[in-house]
Design a protein around this motif. Structure first.
Motif, PDB file in Angstrom:
ATOM      1  N   TYR A 111     -24.147 -49.377  24.189  1.00  0.00           N
ATOM      2  CA  TYR A 111     -24.448 -48.590  25.317  1.00  0.00           C
ATOM      3  C   TYR A 111     -23.371 -47.165  25.235  1.00  0.00           C
ATOM      4  O   TYR A 111     -23.713 -46.233  25.642  1.00  0.00           O
ATOM      5  N   GLY A 112     -22.338 -47.254  24.519  1.00  0.00           N
ATOM      6  CA  GLY A 112     -21.354 -46.205  24.145  1.00  0.00           C
ATOM      7  C   GLY A 112     -20.995 -45.911  25.806  1.00  0.00           C
ATOM      8  O   GLY A 112     -20.403 -46.649  26.586  1.00  0.00           O
ATOM      9  N   HIS A 113     -20.905 -44.509  25.821  1.00  0.00           N
ATOM     10  CA  HIS A 113     -20.252 -43.995  27.255  1.00  0.00           C
ATOM     11  C   HIS A 113     -21.159 -44.525  28.393  1.00  0.00           C
ATOM     12  O   HIS A 113     -22.528 -44.554  28.329  1.00  0.00           O
ATOM     13  N   LEU A 114     -20.507 -44.935  29.445  1.00  0.00           N
ATOM     14  CA  LEU A 114     -21.165 -45.335  30.819  1.00  0.00           C
ATOM     15  C   LEU A 114     -21.230 -44.226  31.687  1.00  0.00           C
ATOM     16  O   LEU A 114     -20.042 -43.799  32.028  1.00  0.00           O
ATOM     17  N   ALA A 115     -22.096 -44.068  32.568  1.00  0.00           N
ATOM     18  CA  ALA A 115     -22.445 -43.169  33.405  1.00  0.00           C
ATOM     19  C   ALA A 115     -21.454 -43.207  34.665  1.00  0.00           C
ATOM     20  O   ALA A 115     -21.069 -44.426  34.873  1.00  0.00           O
ATOM     21  N   ASP A 116     -21.006 -42.370  35.418  1.00  0.00           N
ATOM     22  CA  ASP A 116     -20.313 -42.479  36.749  1.00  0.00           C
ATOM     23  C   ASP A 116     -21.161 -43.305  37.432  1.00  0.00           C
ATOM     24  O   ASP A 116     -20.534 -44.154  38.558  1.00  0.00           O
ATOM     25  N   ALA A 117     -22.355 -43.298  37.828  1.00  0.00           N
ATOM     26  CA  ALA A 117     -23.085 -44.222  38.575  1.00  0.00           C
ATOM     27  C   ALA A 117     -22.958 -45.419  38.433  1.00  0.00           C
ATOM     28  O   ALA A 117     -22.859 -46.367  39.130  1.00  0.00           O
ATOM     29  N   VAL A 118     -22.646 -45.768  37.004  1.00  0.00           N
ATOM     30  CA  VAL A 118     -22.344 -47.258  36.702  1.00  0.00           C
ATOM     31  C   VAL A 118     -21.187 -47.556  37.482  1.00  0.00           C
ATOM     32  O   VAL A 118     -21.096 -48.870  37.981  1.00  0.00           O
ATOM     33  N   ILE A 119     -20.282 -46.732  37.338  1.00  0.00           N
ATOM     34  CA  ILE A 119     -19.120 -47.291  38.083  1.00  0.00           C
ATOM     35  C   ILE A 119     -19.060 -47.272  39.378  1.00  0.00           C
ATOM     36  O   ILE A 119     -18.545 -48.273  40.262  1.00  0.00           O
ATOM     37  N   ARG A 120     -19.802 -46.547  40.287  1.00  0.00           N
ATOM     38  CA  ARG A 120     -19.847 -46.382  41.541  1.00  0.00           C
ATOM     39  C   ARG A 120     -20.696 -47.748  41.960  1.00  0.00           C
ATOM     40  O   ARG A 120     -20.334 -48.250  42.944  1.00  0.00           O
ATOM     41  N   GLU A 121     -21.699 -48.067  41.217  1.00  0.00           N
ATOM     42  CA  GLU A 121     -22.322 -49.317  41.442  1.00  0.00           C
ATOM     43  C   GLU A 121     -21.555 -50.562  41.523  1.00  0.00           C
ATOM     44  O   GLU A 121     -21.551 -51.525  42.378  1.00  0.00           O
ATOM     45  N   LEU A 122     -20.448 -50.467  40.604  1.00  0.00           N
ATOM     46  CA  LEU A 122     -19.439 -51.794  40.504  1.00  0.00           C
ATOM     47  C   LEU A 122     -18.459 -51.816  41.765  1.00  0.00           C
ATOM     48  O   LEU A 122     -17.905 -52.786  41.961  1.00  0.00           O
ATOM     49  N   GLY A 123     -18.541 -50.727  42.266  1.00  0.00           N
ATOM     50  CA  GLY A 123     -17.416 -50.838  43.471  1.00  0.00           C
ATOM     51  C   GLY A 123     -17.675 -51.925  44.595  1.00  0.00           C
ATOM     52  O   GLY A 123     -16.830 -52.797  44.473  1.00  0.00           O
ATOM     53  N   VAL A 124     -18.738 -52.058  44.948  1.00  0.00           N
ATOM     54  CA  VAL A 124     -19.017 -53.278  45.989  1.00  0.00           C
ATOM     55  C   VAL A 124     -18.723 -54.701  45.426  1.00  0.00           C
ATOM     56  O   VAL A 124     -17.795 -55.335  45.922  1.00  0.00           O
ATOM     57  N   PRO A 125     -19.392 -54.974  44.353  1.00  0.00           N
ATOM     58  CA  PRO A 125     -19.060 -56.144  43.775  1.00  0.00           C
ATOM     59  C   PRO A 125     -17.601 -56.407  43.358  1.00  0.00           C
ATOM     60  O   PRO A 125     -17.228 -57.548  43.395  1.00  0.00           O
ATOM     61  N   LEU A 126     -16.999 -55.550  42.910  1.00  0.00           N
ATOM     62  CA  LEU A 126     -15.555 -55.640  42.470  1.00  0.00           C
ATOM     63  C   LEU A 126     -14.882 -56.139  43.751  1.00  0.00           C
ATOM     64  O   LEU A 126     -13.793 -56.943  43.883  1.00  0.00           O
ATOM     65  N   VAL A 127     -15.018 -55.189  44.957  1.00  0.00           N
ATOM     66  CA  VAL A 127     -14.019 -55.373  46.200  1.00  0.00           C
ATOM     67  C   VAL A 127     -14.458 -56.839  46.985  1.00  0.00           C
ATOM     68  O   VAL A 127     -13.784 -57.329  47.381  1.00  0.00           O
ATOM     69  N   THR A 128     -15.967 -57.331  46.609  1.00  0.00           N
ATOM     70  CA  THR A 128     -16.225 -58.586  47.232  1.00  0.00           C
ATOM     71  C   THR A 128     -15.756 -59.812  46.426  1.00  0.00           C
ATOM     72  O   THR A 128     -15.955 -60.728  47.037  1.00  0.00           O
ATOM     73  N   GLY A 129     -15.305 -59.316  45.261  1.00  0.00           N
ATOM     74  CA  GLY A 129     -14.894 -60.430  44.366  1.00  0.00           C
ATOM     75  C   GLY A 129     -16.206 -61.307  43.683  1.00  0.00           C
ATOM     76  O   GLY A 129     -15.768 -61.869  43.023  1.00  0.00           O
ATOM     77  N   ASP A 130     -17.219 -60.439  43.803  1.00  0.00           N
ATOM     78  CA  ASP A 130     -18.543 -60.800  43.251  1.00  0.00           C
ATOM     79  C   ASP A 130     -18.403 -60.864  41.682  1.00  0.00           C
ATOM     80  O   ASP A 130     -18.552 -61.649  40.963  1.00  0.00           O
ATOM     81  N   ILE A 131     -17.706 -59.597  41.314  1.00  0.00           N
ATOM     82  CA  ILE A 131     -17.313 -59.398  40.003  1.00  0.00           C
ATOM     83  C   ILE A 131     -15.699 -59.521  39.711  1.00  0.00           C
ATOM     84  O   ILE A 131     -14.866 -58.732  40.284  1.00  0.00           O
ATOM     85  N   PRO A 132     -15.327 -60.904  39.666  1.00  0.00           N
ATOM     86  CA  PRO A 132     -13.730 -60.957  39.761  1.00  0.00           C
ATOM     87  C   PRO A 132     -12.818 -60.208  38.717  1.00  0.00           C
ATOM     88  O   PRO A 132     -11.367 -60.142  38.824  1.00  0.00           O
ATOM     89  N   GLY A 133     -13.402 -59.812  37.778  1.00  0.00           N
ATOM     90  CA  GLY A 133     -12.719 -59.170  36.352  1.00  0.00           C
ATOM     91  C   GLY A 133     -13.551 -58.702  35.614  1.00  0.00           C
ATOM     92  O   GLY A 133     -14.875 -58.757  35.561  1.00  0.00           O
TER      93      GLY A 133
END
Ligand code: SF4
Ligand code: NI
Ligand code: NI
Length: 707
Positions: A111-133
């Motif tokens: 993938y190389g560089h990841l877009a800002d949009a990818v990070i924004r998408e990770l927001g919710v799963p990270l806060v809910t603990g759906d992605i714990p790390g």
């Protein structure tokens, strides 16, 4: 010894970087543009650390001079760690050079560089603990199997895995599937590509954390405290990897390695472990707790499988609601009507269906509990998509009576059957909603005539009834609103005020969801907000809402309006689905969404527009919001409402058209309003946009200017 090796590694990378920049300048000139695609932060790591945006090769040359000043050579641990940061910045420069001239330096599977949009998408799963790390796996495992086993172990826990170096080839060697959809992201094979995950962590601080670029102290505190990342580095570790590892440690990410030679343990930071213990050691080092729901099924169940795709050729059976009658439904019942944990299959199991065939299915989850309310039914039901998708080898799309479920041959062969769908729904509903569900049973119908009959006699009337209820749910018809502060894990002062007509900006929390969340966990992220003391009806400002927001933002916010984008607008955290911003030439607003990569008539892309707001601050003129808010009668009501919308990406427009047109008809008597709204196929610059709006007689043109 360790410190010297870090200095050596840093010097080597620095030398390479200077050489590469000089070569690039000799070839392209100092004015040549440099940067990563799909980000508003130029070279994000350098920008975050120094506050300076590097835009040309000449800037880069200057920047590498600044990096040199970080490379102090005292023999203290902190010099070594700062040299690690310097190494990381050099890596970012080397990677940026790969993208000069719009080059596409990475190809599948990397993938190389990841877009800002990818990070924004990770927001919710990270806060809910759906992605714990977030795991960064670097180098080659002793054997390909050990490497893949490690990745699998993280996937099963929902942890996002990024890969750098030889491990990528090891996955390919064993035919192991990688990709963002299964949360295993190969970044690149050069060690410098590790910067692409560092860049994600650092941009999270800018996007969600409102960290000021250049405030390196706040940046490092943010990544250390809020980004649950760690590194697994396979032996052998050379000086360069060691120097990069020092950078990770400075960001607060522990490095776990099986290297035994020439490496001293740094407690909590550089930790030796056997490969088979990497997972356990990493989780402990980062204090990551994994939520476990024991579900009795023969395949794995983890959020990492949520995006898994099952192709036609790989499927054992498909239930396709667009062709035959299918549905999923939650119904509340009386206590005595339910036998807890009863899973009933009414009709044939999938053994009896021919391989690759299309069949009907209907599953009804019946729940009972003292505190259960019919309003929670759709809240549970909407989670089914995620629950069923988390099953390895099962794919689910759609909802209600428009679902499609595919079961793979692999899952079937290890014993997965329709009854296991029931097991999953039972286990998840019981564990996630235990505060309101005392008993739960699941009925699964697989005979076409049952599915048809129940769809029309039971499900459709239930859905219609709910829709009527939703239609009558307005901001005026309810007594209270709810707060949501889930995103404070990343945006410490952000508060969403969720109302029936304004859902959370992530799109995942409606008023009913917030109500259920509050009921399930009264001290949790969603609190009741009364709305008895109206200050200004026009912009939707209430004394009690202000008080709540003030308290919940720990004093960061004083006043917030519900219906204005100009006056005291609601804050944005960073994980919004859409962003809207003022378009001055038309008196209107432009909306764009995360999925749309192209340009808007504001001369900004989604990431650029998105970077104008976020981090829990109020930014008049820009507002993050959910897709569903677009058709709401409360959408910027203070400024005149949806009549202000002049441009949306075509796909988004099509998605919201039906409801938006309905609202426009009802509020202003306009037919086919979306026909007047431009998209990228019509206009990408203000002149063309205004010409089109004029031709269409778009109402925004004759409205008062917004500023
Ligand atoms: Fe975050 Fe707001 Fe969504 Fe809650 S409703 S998860 S605070 S964006
Ligand atoms: Ni799946
Ligand atoms: Ni958020």
């Amino acid at each position: 010894m360790l410190i010297n090796r870090i200095f050596n590694g840093n010097d080597a990378v620095y030398g390479l970087t200077v050489g590469a920049i000089d070569d690039a300048i000799a070839k392209n000139g100092a004015d040549k543009a440099v940067g990563f695609p799909n980000t508003a932060y130029c070279l994000p790591c350098y920008y975050a650390v120094t506050g300076v945006k590097v835009k040309t090769l000449g800037d880069l040359k200057e920047a590498v001079g600044v990096v040199k000043t970080l490379m102090t050579r005292e023999h203290a641990l902190d010099d070594a760690l700062m040299s690690g940061v310097a190494t990381a910045l050099c890596a970012e420069f080397i990677e940026a050079l790969k993208y000069v001239d719009g080059a596409v330096p990475y190809e599948e599977p990397c993938y190389g560089h990841l877009a800002d949009a990818v990070i924004r998408e990770l927001g919710v799963p990270l806060v809910t603990g759906d992605i714990p790390g977030v795991a960064v796996v670097l180098g080659s495992a002793p054997t390909a199997k050990e490497g893949v086993d490690l990745i699998k172990s993280y996937q099963a826990q929902g942890i996002l895995v990024t890969l750098v170096g030889g491990i990528i080839d090891q996955c390919e060697e064993l035919g192991y599937k990688t990709g963002a959809n299964v949360r295993v992201i190969p970044l690149g094979k050069d060690v410098t590509s590790v910067i692409h995950v560092v860049s994600v962590a650092i941009r999270a601080a800018l996007i969600f954390g409102n960290v000021t670029p250049g405030d390196a102290g706040a940046l490092l505190a943010y990544t250390a405290e809020r980004v649950p990342a760690f590194v697994n580095a396979f032996a052998p570790i050379d000086d360069v990897i060691l120097a990069a590892g020092a950078g990770a440690i400075k960001l607060g990410f522990p490095v776990i390695s099986n290297e035994t030679e020439g490496i001293a343990e740094v407690p909590g930071a550089l930790i030796p472990a056997k490969v088979e213990d990497f997972n356990k050691t990493s989780l402990e080092a980062r204090n990551i707790k994994i939520k476990i729901t024991n579900i009795d099924i023969p395949v794995a169940f983890a959020s990492a499988f949520e995006g898994e795709i099952i192709r036609r050729g790989d499927m054992q059976v498909e239930f396709d609601g667009s062709r035959v009658d299918c549905f999923e439904l939650v119904q509340s019942k009386d206590m005595e009507e339910i036998e807890d944990h009863r899973i009933e299959i009414i009709g044939p199991e999938i053994d009896e269906f021919p391989e690759g065939s299309k069949q009907s299915i209907a599953y009804i989850v019946e729940v009972a509990g003292k505190n259960m309310q019919p309003d929670f039914e759709p809240v549970f039901e909407r989670k089914f998509h995620s629950y069923i998708n988390c099953i390895e080898g099962v794919m689910h799309t759609g909802q209600r009576d428009m679902i499609r479920v595919r079961i793979s041959k692999d899952a079937y062969q290890v014993g997965f059957r329709a009854k296991h769908i029931g097991e999953v729904l039972y286990a998840k509903v019981k564990s996630e909603f235990e505060a309101v569900v005392d008993k739960c049973q699941v009925k699964i119908y697989t005979m076409p005539e049952d599915c048809t009959k129940l769809r029309h006699e039971l499900a459709v009337p239930a859905f219609d009834k709910r829709d009527d209820r939703l239609r009558n749910l307005t901001d005026e018809s309810v007594d209270v609103y709810y707060s949501c502060i889930l995103c404070q894990a990343f945006s410490p002062s952000h508060v969403c005020v969720v109302t029936p007509e304004r859902l959370g900006l992530c799109g995942a929390v409606s008023w009913l969801d917030a109500k259920a969340t509050n009921e399930l966990d009264p001290n949790g992220p969603c609190q009741v907000i009364t709305k008895e003391k109206c200050i200004d009806d026009r912009i939707g400002e209430f004394e009690d809402v202000n008080e709540a927001v003030h308290k919940l933002s720990q004093g960061a916010l004083e006043e917030v309006s519900l219906y204005s984008i100009m006056e005291k607008p609601m804050t944005s955290c960073g994980c919004f689905e859409c962003i809207c911003g003022i378009e001055p030439f038309s008196n209107g607003v432009v909306i764009t969404n995360r999925e749309y990569a192209g340009m808007t008539p504001l001369g900004m892309t989604f990431p650029e527009l998105a970077s104008m707001t976020g981090g829990g601050v109020q930014t008049p003129g820009f507002m993050g919001h959910g897709k569903h808010f677009i058709a709401s009668k409360k959408f910027m009501k203070a400024e005149g409402g949806i009549e202000r919308i002049v441009w949306m990406p075509k796909e988004l427009k099509d998605m919201v058209a039906e409801r938006l047109n309905e609202t426009a008809k009802e509020l202003y008597g306009i037919d086919n309003f979306t026909g007047m709204v431009a998209d990228e196929t019509i206009a990408q610059d203000p002149e063309t946009l205004v010409a089109f709006l004029t031709e269409q007689g778009h109402p925004a043109l004759s409205m008062n200017p917004m500023m």
